[in-house]
Design a protein around this motif. Structure first.
Motif, PDB file in Angstrom:
ATOM      1  N   LEU A  70     -12.113  10.764  37.830  1.00  0.00           N
ATOM      2  CA  LEU A  70     -12.649  10.390  39.132  1.00  0.00           C
ATOM      3  C   LEU A  70     -13.709  11.384  39.587  1.00  0.00           C
ATOM      4  N   LEU A  71     -14.566  10.924  40.482  1.00  0.00           N
ATOM      5  CA  LEU A  71     -15.573  11.773  41.089  1.00  0.00           C
ATOM      6  C   LEU A  71     -14.926  12.589  42.203  1.00  0.00           C
ATOM      7  N   VAL A  72     -14.966  13.912  42.077  1.00  0.00           N
ATOM      8  CA  VAL A  72     -14.409  14.822  43.076  1.00  0.00           C
ATOM      9  C   VAL A  72     -15.546  15.676  43.624  1.00  0.00           C
ATOM     10  N   LEU A  73     -15.753  15.604  44.938  1.00  0.00           N
ATOM     11  CA  LEU A  73     -16.846  16.306  45.585  1.00  0.00           C
ATOM     12  C   LEU A  73     -16.315  17.207  46.692  1.00  0.00           C
ATOM     13  N   GLY A  74     -17.081  18.235  47.047  1.00  0.00           N
ATOM     14  CA  GLY A  74     -16.700  19.123  48.126  1.00  0.00           C
ATOM     15  C   GLY A  74     -16.949  20.569  47.781  1.00  0.00           C
ATOM     16  N   ASP A  75     -16.129  21.451  48.351  1.00  0.00           N
ATOM     17  CA  ASP A  75     -16.202  22.869  48.034  1.00  0.00           C
ATOM     18  C   ASP A  75     -14.800  23.458  48.153  1.00  0.00           C
ATOM     19  N   ALA A  76     -14.693  24.773  48.044  1.00  0.00           N
ATOM     20  CA  ALA A  76     -13.381  25.419  48.009  1.00  0.00           C
ATOM     21  C   ALA A  76     -12.561  25.176  49.261  1.00  0.00           C
ATOM     22  N   SER A  77     -13.207  24.848  50.373  1.00  0.00           N
ATOM     23  CA  SER A  77     -12.479  24.636  51.628  1.00  0.00           C
ATOM     24  C   SER A  77     -11.925  23.224  51.750  1.00  0.00           C
ATOM     25  N   ALA A  78     -12.496  22.268  51.036  1.00  0.00           N
ATOM     26  CA  ALA A  78     -12.045  20.872  51.149  1.00  0.00           C
ATOM     27  C   ALA A  78     -12.673  20.038  50.048  1.00  0.00           C
ATOM     28  N   TRP A  79     -11.831  19.463  49.195  1.00  0.00           N
ATOM     29  CA  TRP A  79     -12.277  18.566  48.123  1.00  0.00           C
ATOM     30  C   TRP A  79     -11.864  17.144  48.451  1.00  0.00           C
ATOM     31  N   THR A  80     -12.659  16.182  47.976  1.00  0.00           N
ATOM     32  CA  THR A  80     -12.367  14.762  48.198  1.00  0.00           C
ATOM     33  C   THR A  80     -12.551  13.998  46.900  1.00  0.00           C
ATOM     34  N   ALA A  81     -11.577  13.169  46.543  1.00  0.00           N
ATOM     35  CA  ALA A  81     -11.723  12.246  45.423  1.00  0.00           C
ATOM     36  C   ALA A  81     -12.276  10.926  45.957  1.00  0.00           C
ATOM     37  N   VAL A  82     -13.355  10.453  45.340  1.00  0.00           N
ATOM     38  CA  VAL A  82     -13.960   9.176  45.723  1.00  0.00           C
ATOM     39  C   VAL A  82     -13.574   8.175  44.639  1.00  0.00           C
ATOM     40  N   VAL A  83     -12.788   7.166  45.005  1.00  0.00           N
ATOM     41  CA  VAL A  83     -12.121   6.299  44.041  1.00  0.00           C
ATOM     42  C   VAL A  83     -12.608   4.862  44.175  1.00  0.00           C
ATOM     43  N   GLY A  84     -13.204   4.325  43.124  1.00  0.00           N
ATOM     44  CA  GLY A  84     -13.549   2.911  43.101  1.00  0.00           C
ATOM     45  C   GLY A  84     -12.324   2.067  42.828  1.00  0.00           C
ATOM     46  N   ILE A  85     -12.126   1.007  43.617  1.00  0.00           N
ATOM     47  CA  ILE A  85     -10.966   0.120  43.485  1.00  0.00           C
ATOM     48  C   ILE A  85     -11.411  -1.145  42.757  1.00  0.00           C
ATOM     49  N   PRO A  86     -10.821  -1.470  41.611  1.00  0.00           N
ATOM     50  CA  PRO A  86     -11.262  -2.653  40.856  1.00  0.00           C
ATOM     51  C   PRO A  86     -11.111  -3.945  41.661  1.00  0.00           C
ATOM     52  N   LEU A  87     -12.015  -4.888  41.432  1.00  0.00           N
ATOM     53  CA  LEU A  87     -11.887  -6.201  42.060  1.00  0.00           C
ATOM     54  C   LEU A  87     -10.587  -6.891  41.661  1.00  0.00           C
ATOM     55  N   SER A  88     -10.066  -6.540  40.491  1.00  0.00           N
ATOM     56  CA  SER A  88      -8.830  -7.153  40.003  1.00  0.00           C
ATOM     57  C   SER A  88      -7.580  -6.482  40.547  1.00  0.00           C
ATOM     58  N   ALA A  89      -7.731  -5.417  41.347  1.00  0.00           N
ATOM     59  CA  ALA A  89      -6.569  -4.677  41.837  1.00  0.00           C
ATOM     60  C   ALA A  89      -5.718  -5.550  42.760  1.00  0.00           C
ATOM     61  N   ALA A  90      -4.405  -5.448  42.599  1.00  0.00           N
ATOM     62  CA  ALA A  90      -3.483  -6.184  43.464  1.00  0.00           C
ATOM     63  C   ALA A  90      -3.260  -5.408  44.750  1.00  0.00           C
ATOM     64  N   PRO A  91      -3.222  -6.077  45.889  1.00  0.00           N
ATOM     65  CA  PRO A  91      -2.896  -5.377  47.136  1.00  0.00           C
ATOM     66  C   PRO A  91      -1.538  -4.706  47.041  1.00  0.00           C
ATOM     67  N   GLY A  92      -1.415  -3.550  47.703  1.00  0.00           N
ATOM     68  CA  GLY A  92      -0.167  -2.808  47.665  1.00  0.00           C
ATOM     69  C   GLY A  92      -0.409  -1.354  47.359  1.00  0.00           C
ATOM     70  N   PRO A  93       0.656  -0.621  47.052  1.00  0.00           N
ATOM     71  CA  PRO A  93       0.506   0.815  46.812  1.00  0.00           C
ATOM     72  C   PRO A  93      -0.257   1.109  45.517  1.00  0.00           C
ATOM     73  N   ALA A  94      -1.051   2.168  45.559  1.00  0.00           N
ATOM     74  CA  ALA A  94      -1.791   2.655  44.390  1.00  0.00           C
ATOM     75  C   ALA A  94      -1.769   4.172  44.461  1.00  0.00           C
ATOM     76  N   SER A  95      -2.099   4.813  43.353  1.00  0.00           N
ATOM     77  CA  SER A  95      -2.068   6.271  43.346  1.00  0.00           C
ATOM     78  C   SER A  95      -3.045   6.815  42.325  1.00  0.00           C
ATOM     79  N   ILE A  96      -3.394   8.101  42.515  1.00  0.00           N
ATOM     80  CA  ILE A  96      -4.202   8.824  41.547  1.00  0.00           C
ATOM     81  C   ILE A  96      -3.413  10.054  41.098  1.00  0.00           C
ATOM     82  N   HIS A  97      -3.831  10.612  39.981  1.00  0.00           N
ATOM     83  CA  HIS A  97      -3.202  11.802  39.404  1.00  0.00           C
ATOM     84  C   HIS A  97      -4.147  12.972  39.642  1.00  0.00           C
ATOM     85  N   VAL A  98      -3.636  14.062  40.224  1.00  0.00           N
ATOM     86  CA  VAL A  98      -4.468  15.207  40.590  1.00  0.00           C
ATOM     87  C   VAL A  98      -3.979  16.457  39.867  1.00  0.00           C
ATOM     88  N   GLU A  99      -4.912  17.203  39.297  1.00  0.00           N
ATOM     89  CA  GLU A  99      -4.613  18.481  38.648  1.00  0.00           C
ATOM     90  C   GLU A  99      -5.459  19.563  39.301  1.00  0.00           C
TER      91      GLU A  99
END
Length: 282
Positions: free
Chosen positions: A64-93
């Protein structure tokens, strides 16, 4: 078709403005629907975290695209058109920290239907055209897997060509009475020969004449953010070119499966086609 350029390794980027919704905000608008995107805060960290999401086909994790700096990072996540409504998650290291999951909720969206009449051969494919399309699909899968640096400092885009939006993102398409995949880009009505400009600084990673998309240019903006401009009458860029925002890369045409001259503009984030309008000024 142009060859796919090599991938580069991730690297740090300058700090970004943090306030959402402001004119100075370099991130696109969040819209937690299929075909939209999520902006997920990852918190502070001395080094940029790595984040991953399941591929649209569930085959593997996609960076995923992660932008920001040491004080605050943000993951910008594209959601597929085929995604089903409901809970989703990403994996962060996070360097020095334990891996973790970060969840969000996808809400449903009902897209309209559009019925179009096109040349029959572009709906009921001959064996030769089917074989060509399969070859092109395999080639473009490699193009769409591009994840490169430098990462973009801002994701604020400009429209590649002025004009009326003749077809919006997400429309359920019916060609000659046969349902097909939803519309994965923005169509802009314009006359043949109108210059097509890069929506954001980029590197050209592919050009070609494709069965459905016609003359096409793929642009790599960095970090898994790509855009494509299709149905061109002319291609004015070569694979490997570095282009600035607003630089000409082609001209509007009517090549491929079309009903008339227009530009198809698609934006891809972490291998998911997302609504280009989210990257434009509100």
């Amino acid at each position: 078709m142009g060859a796919l350029a090599g991938l580069a390794l991730p690297m740090a980027i300058p700090a970004l403005a943090a306030a959402a919704g402001r004119a100075s905000d370099p991130l696109p608008r969040a819209l937690l629907v299929p075909g939209g995107l999520a902006r997920l805060p990852l918190g502070p960290s001395p080094a940029r975290p790595r984040a991953f999401a399941p591929a649209a086909d569930g085959s593997a994790e996609v960076p995923l695209l992660v932008l920001g700096d040491a004080s605050a990072w943000t993951a910008v996540v594209g959601i597929p058109l085929s995604a089903a409504p409901g809970p989703a998650s990403i994996h962060v290291e996070t360097p020095g920290g334990a891996p973790r999951s970060l969840g969000y909720e996808i809400v449903p969206k009902q897209y309209r239907e559009q019925r179009l009449t096109v040349e029959p051969r572009t709906v009921d494919l001959s064996p030769e055209d089917e074989a060509r399309w399969q070859r092109e699909r395999s080639h473009q899968a490699g193009v769409m897997a591009t994840f490169s640096t430098p990462l973009p400092a801002s994701l604020a885009m400009r429209v590649p060509v002025p004009g009326r939006r003749s077809s919006s993102f997400g429309l359920r398409r019916v060609f000659n009475g046969q349902a097909r995949n939803p519309h994965s880009g923005m169509d802009i009505a314009a006359t043949t020969g109108t210059p097509v400009l890069a929506p954001l600084a980029a590197r050209v990673i592919d050009t070609g004449d494709y069965f459905f998309n016609g003359n096409t240019v793929w642009l790599d903006h960095g970090g898994g953010l790509l855009s494509m401009v299709c149905h061109l009458s002319a291609i004015d860029a070569q694979v490997g070119d570095a282009v600035d925002a607003g630089q000409r890369v082609g001209a509007v045409g009517a090549t491929g499966r079309v009903t008339g001259p227009h530009l198809h503009w698609g934006v891809m984030l972490n291998r998911s086609m997302v609504d280009p309008a989210l990257f434009l000024p509100s």
